[in-house]
Design an enzyme around this catalytic site. Structure first.
Site, mmCIF file in Angstrom:
data_model
loop_
_atom_site.group_PDB
_atom_site.id
_atom_site.type_symbol
_atom_site.label_atom_id
_atom_site.label_comp_id
_atom_site.label_asym_id
_atom_site.label_seq_id
_atom_site.Cartn_x
_atom_site.Cartn_y
_atom_site.Cartn_z
ATOM 1 N N VAL A 200 0.861 -1.191 0.000
ATOM 2 C CA VAL A 200 0.000 0.000 0.000
ATOM 3 C C VAL A 200 0.893 1.236 0.000
ATOM 4 C CG1 VAL A 200 -1.756 1.304 1.270
ATOM 5 C CG2 VAL A 200 -1.831 -1.197 1.277
ATOM 6 N N ALA B 3 4.501 4.086 2.868
ATOM 7 C CA ALA B 3 4.052 2.855 2.225
ATOM 8 C C ALA B 3 4.242 1.714 3.221
ATOM 9 C CB ALA B 3 4.842 2.596 0.949
ATOM 10 N N LYS B 4 3.680 0.583 2.939
ATOM 11 C CA LYS B 4 3.876 -0.598 3.784
ATOM 12 C C LYS B 4 3.480 -1.822 2.989
ATOM 13 C CE LYS B 4 5.087 -1.656 8.069
ATOM 14 N NZ LYS B 4 6.056 -0.962 8.933
ATOM 15 N N GLY B 5 4.077 -2.953 3.342
ATOM 16 C CA GLY B 5 3.735 -4.187 2.647
ATOM 17 C C GLY B 5 3.602 -5.324 3.638
#
Ligand code: NAD
Length: 429
Positions: free
Chosen positions: A73, A118-120
């Site tokens: 995201v 962001a992050k995953g």
């Protein structure tokens, strides 16, 4: 003013149970009155810019094929490329990854790094898989999100259950697909692959620096200050050592194996060695043990939760008597506990600034990778300390100006920076 969202929880989340994203939305609501004319753009913060959900099919060691669900995201890219970790955990959800990506936007902006958020994550428990399987999962995930990551687009880093080795596999996969070495596509890499010196200790060092700033404002000398720390790993262990070396009394340490206590101050160096040999603080010589309630009830100058989220909550907030609470972990204090503790006059240094040392040295790593010129550890620590002090000062000045908590102030600083960038860029097309 832009039209308020008719439905602030996006259609792909359950509006009744928005999860961590709901907590984040409340935080944005709270700072909106302080954003002045920039409030026109606040809806931007309530919607992730981009969400990618990927299927990760992988052949397991036993010859069967398993499918995993992965996410990346990008919450906001107004100030620069996305930045944020990749989490491997069986409880990863889209709501969680969205909230974590938004908190990365806030953290990067609060420290004034030229990054968005962001992050995953991948929804699986890596403890149930072999190293070879985890490598295949990581490589396929990297290929799948390869369309949106890149040194100038979005730069992943380690998070829960991922590490320097994971980043090396991600960098290699991206490099193979792109036909370029591109070390700057991830940070938190091994030093042998363009990683930065000082990265391992960066978050704990940042915690120490902002705690010293808060102590200075509250006129608490570090020498002789009584400190309790929950979590004695990368973050808590480093912070404890720096306090010990500065002459503070680290009186209690709480990890997953137990709690050790010495009212005259623990020997932190000996405790680190004990943990190295035994895997935890339990049974360390010259210490007493405490139960959890006694730990949280200790009268301290500085309390540092540096283990897990939600550790300070309605069950123990009443017990806490500390002058400064420094959030080494992400989200260690629930909003309810925050209100209870703040009402006693305790200064809470929020996670988005307190533990930003890691992303700050990730930024240095990215800069060094671009220039292929590497700094000494001393240079890195020096720059880190300067940036952490500056971040603390901006937050503290806004807190005084608006008579708000440091947490609200950090959000005001960060959201203002993000929305200023949004405004000056304008809308495309
Ligand atoms: P780590 O795995 O190195 O250490 C975690 C510590 O917490 C260990 O001492 C462990 O024993 C303790 N712990 C685990 N479960 C516990 C429990 N139930 N009760 C008490 N103690 C418990 O992790 P870390 O890298 O030090 O991260 C700690 C926190 O800081 C996490 O919330 C993480 O998200 C946050 N954080 C870390 C970084 C970083 O760069 N490492 C950056 C930002 C935020």
């Amino acid at each position: 003013m832009s039209e308020p969202s008719p439905r602030p929880v996006p259609s792909y989340l359950d509006p009744e149970h928005p999860g961590p994203w709901g907590i984040y939305l409340e935080q944005v609501e709270r700072v909106t009155p302080y954003l002045g004319k920039l409030a026109k753009w606040v809806e931007t913060l309530k919607r992730p810019k981009r969400i990618l959900i990927v299927d990760i099919p992988v052949e397991l060691d036993n010859g069967t094929v398993a499918h995993f669900e992965g996410y990346r995201v990008q919450h906001n890219l107004s100030r620069g490329p996305g930045k944020g970790g990749v989490r491997y955990h069986q409880d990863v959800t889209l709501s969680e990854v969205m909230a974590l990506s938004a908190w990365m936007s806030v953290k990067s902006a609060a420290v004034n790094l030229p990054f968005g958020g962001a992050k995953g994550g991948i929804r699986f428990d890596p403890h149930n898989y072999s190293q070879a399987e985890i490598e295949r999962i990581t490589r396929r995930y990297t290929s799948e999100i390869g369309v949106i990551i890149g040194p100038n687009k979005d730069i992943p880093a380690p998070d829960v259950n991922t590490n320097a080795q994971t980043m090396a596999w991600m960098m290699d996969t991206y490099a193979m697909n792109e036909g370029t070495s591109a070390t700057g596509v991830v940070t938190g890499k091994p030093v042998s692959l363009g990683g930065s010196l000082g990265r391992v200790e960066a978050t704990g060092r940042g915690v120490y620096v902002v705690a010293c700033e808060a102590a200075r404002e509250s006129q608490i000398p570090i020498k002789g200050a009584r400190i309790a720390i929950q979590g004695f790993g990368n973050v808590g262990g480093t912070a404890a050592r720096l306090f010990y070396e500065a002459g503070a009394l680290v009186v209690a340490v709480y990890d997953h194996t137990g709690i050790v206590y010495n009212p005259k101050g623990l020997n932190v160096l000996a405790l680190l060695e004990h943990v190295e040999q035994h895997g935890g603080v339990a049974g360390a010589p010259l210490t007493e043990t405490l139960d959890a309630r006694s730990f949280w009830s200790l009268e301290t100058d500085i309390l540092i939760p540096a283990a897990l989220e939600g550790q300070i909550n309605h069950d123990n907030a009443d017990l806490i008597h500390t002058r400064i609470l420094v959030e080494g972990a992400n989200g260690p204090t629930t909003p309810e506990a925050d209100d209870i503790i703040s009402s006693k006059g305790t200064v809470i240094v929020p996670d988005v600034v307190a533990n930003a040392g890691g992303v700050t040295v990730s930024y240095f790593e990215w800069v060094q990778d671009f220039s292929s010129f590497f700094w000494t550890e001393q240079e890195i620590n020096h720059r880190l300390e300067a940036m952490m002090r500056a971040a603390y000062a901006s937050m503290s000045a806004v807190a005084r100006e608006h008579k708000v908590s440091l947490r609200t102030a950090a959000f005001i600083v960060a959201c203002t920076r993000i929305l200023e960038a949004r405004q000056v860029r304008g809308l495309y097309p």
